[in-house]
Design a protein around this motif. Structure first.
Motif, PDB file in Angstrom:
ATOM      1  N   PRO A 142      14.823 -28.330 -34.878  1.00  0.00           N
ATOM      2  CA  PRO A 142      13.625 -28.099 -35.700  1.00  0.00           C
ATOM      3  C   PRO A 142      13.233 -29.285 -36.573  1.00  0.00           C
ATOM      4  N   ASP A 143      14.159 -30.181 -36.862  1.00  0.00           N
ATOM      5  CA  ASP A 143      13.844 -31.351 -37.686  1.00  0.00           C
ATOM      6  C   ASP A 143      13.222 -32.489 -36.879  1.00  0.00           C
ATOM      7  N   ALA A 144      13.392 -32.460 -35.555  1.00  0.00           N
ATOM      8  CA  ALA A 144      12.971 -33.573 -34.710  1.00  0.00           C
ATOM      9  C   ALA A 144      11.451 -33.629 -34.585  1.00  0.00           C
ATOM     10  N   ALA A 145      10.932 -34.853 -34.593  1.00  0.00           N
ATOM     11  CA  ALA A 145       9.507 -35.089 -34.348  1.00  0.00           C
ATOM     12  C   ALA A 145       9.387 -35.628 -32.923  1.00  0.00           C
ATOM     13  N   VAL A 146       8.937 -34.795 -32.006  1.00  0.00           N
ATOM     14  CA  VAL A 146       8.955 -35.159 -30.590  1.00  0.00           C
ATOM     15  C   VAL A 146       7.655 -35.851 -30.190  1.00  0.00           C
ATOM     16  N   VAL A 147       7.791 -37.098 -29.790  1.00  0.00           N
ATOM     17  CA  VAL A 147       6.688 -37.911 -29.273  1.00  0.00           C
ATOM     18  C   VAL A 147       6.862 -38.033 -27.768  1.00  0.00           C
TER      19      VAL A 147
ATOM     20  N   ARG B 261      17.197 -31.196 -25.860  1.00  0.00           N
ATOM     21  CA  ARG B 261      17.905 -31.082 -27.147  1.00  0.00           C
ATOM     22  C   ARG B 261      16.968 -31.434 -28.294  1.00  0.00           C
ATOM     23  N   ARG B 262      16.098 -32.402 -28.105  1.00  0.00           N
ATOM     24  CA  ARG B 262      15.121 -32.760 -29.135  1.00  0.00           C
ATOM     25  C   ARG B 262      14.157 -31.594 -29.385  1.00  0.00           C
TER      26      ARG B 262
END
Length: 365
Positions: free
Chosen positions: A106-111, A101-102
């Motif tokens: 499009p707004d999520a900053a995936v680390v 889901r992350r």
């Protein structure tokens, strides 16, 4: 070390004690391997000759010493290899669906999940050192050296020999009881401890990790071209990210877990036993615009004790600019994104300016 007949007779009991002490220190599993890796030298050299290590010069700088632990630490005959789980408790039971889901936001900053807590190098090294001191307290002085991703050692092959798991088609280590969400560390020792058997490989016909890799970095089972890997591009690469890969990176700003997220074995991933790997600074829920707004002082302060700090603020902004540029696919012309990018368009770093200009162009095309 000089191994007396009395010590030889006690080695099986010592091995059992070492494993128990390791569990007391927070390791999930501890096993023992011999250190003969000669059969891997030709493959390692071919991988290096093909340039698949990219700018990771340290992979080549030690020659074949990486496959010869006894040259790195003279006298070495065994490796005590330990596993430490890192999946944060804040991740849902179906953490893989949570991560998917992350990726789709499009707004999520995936680390990458492993990097959301404390720097694993320090955590594992300190505990491995404590384990070595516990052994020394029991048998007296012996030759040893502890590592975790910090020396020219082929850690994964040693872990595979020790029976901690097997190398998956994505080249990561897989455990039938813990998936792949764990760190590995080892203590090279001069004690001829009894060794543990390998587990065998259990990927079967599955190719989910190969199919899921966004950049095609997994060339085939066990064949990785690091130059295409998002973890390499966002962490190890110091300069400009090649434009051909930028759209494929999506919103992944530090590392990539796609091959782990799709792996069926990771339904068995284990939660961390220690608090060090709890998520910090909201990195499991951060958004691109907010993180892009961190100035260098805030970045350094928030990332104190984190593995992320080693890439520095400049590359942090570079990665985030790529993510913001890719947000154009779903949010072209979004005023919050455009304002954030324009605020960095005159950044002192040419590297940052280049990636910001690319991102802005994506939003106005």
């Amino acid at each position: 070390m000089s191994t007396s007949p009395d010590l030889i007779a006690e080695l099986p009991e010592l091995a059992r004690a070492i494993k128990a002490w390791g569990l007391e220190l927070g390791f999930a599993d501890v096993r023992i391997a011999d250190v003969d890796l000669a059969h891997l030298e030709a493959g390692l050299q071919a991988w290096l000759d093909a340039g698949c290590h990219g700018e990771m010069d340290y992979m080549a700088s030690h020659g074949m010493k990486r496959a010869r632990p006894a040259e790195l630490v003279p006298g070495t005959v065994r490796a005590i290899v330990a596993r430490m789980d890192y999946l944060p408790h804040s991740r849902a039971d179906d953490w893989r669906a949570q991560e998917r889901r992350r990726h789709e936001d499009p707004d999520a900053a995936v680390v990458s999940v492993y990097a959301r807590g404390r720097d694993y190098h320090k955590v594992l090294r300190n505990r491995l050192q404590s384990l070595a001191e516990r052994i020394q307290g029991a048998i007296g002085p012996f030759g040893y050296r502890a590592f975790t991703d910090s020396a020219p050692v082929m850690e994964l092959p040693l872990a595979e020999k020790a029976g901690l798991g097997w190398r998956g088609k994505h080249t990561l280590l897989l455990s039938r009881s813990a998936g792949s969400t764990f760190f590995i560390g080892e203590i090279l020792v001069d004690i001829p401890l009894p060794v543990d058997p390998p587990t065998g490989r259990h990927c079967g016909g599955c190719s989910a990790c190969i199919d899921a890799c966004p950049t095609g970095a997994i060339l085939g089972p066990g064949r990785l071209d690091a130059r295409r890997c998002i973890s390499y591009l966002t962490i190890e690469l110091k300069g400009s990210i090649p434009e051909e890969f930028r759209p494929l990176i999506g919103n992944r700003i530090y590392g990539c877990d796609d091959c782990q997220v799709v792996c069926p074995w990771n339904k068995f991933a284990q939660r961390a036993q220690i608090a060090d790997f709890d998520e910090r600074n909201g990195l499991g829920e951060g958004d691109l615009v907010t993180l892009f707004g961190w100035e260098e002082e805030e970045f350094n302060r928030r990332m104190e004790g984190s593995p992320i700090r080693r890439i520095g603020h400049e590359r942090w902004l570079r990665n985030l600019a790529v993510g913001l540029g890719n947000a154009a696919v779903a949010k072209r012309g979004d005023e919050h994104i455009l304002a954030a990018l324009r605020a960095r368009s005159a950044h002192p770093s040419e590297l940052v300016r280049e990636h910001v200009a690319w991102a802005l162009a994506r939003h106005v095309q």
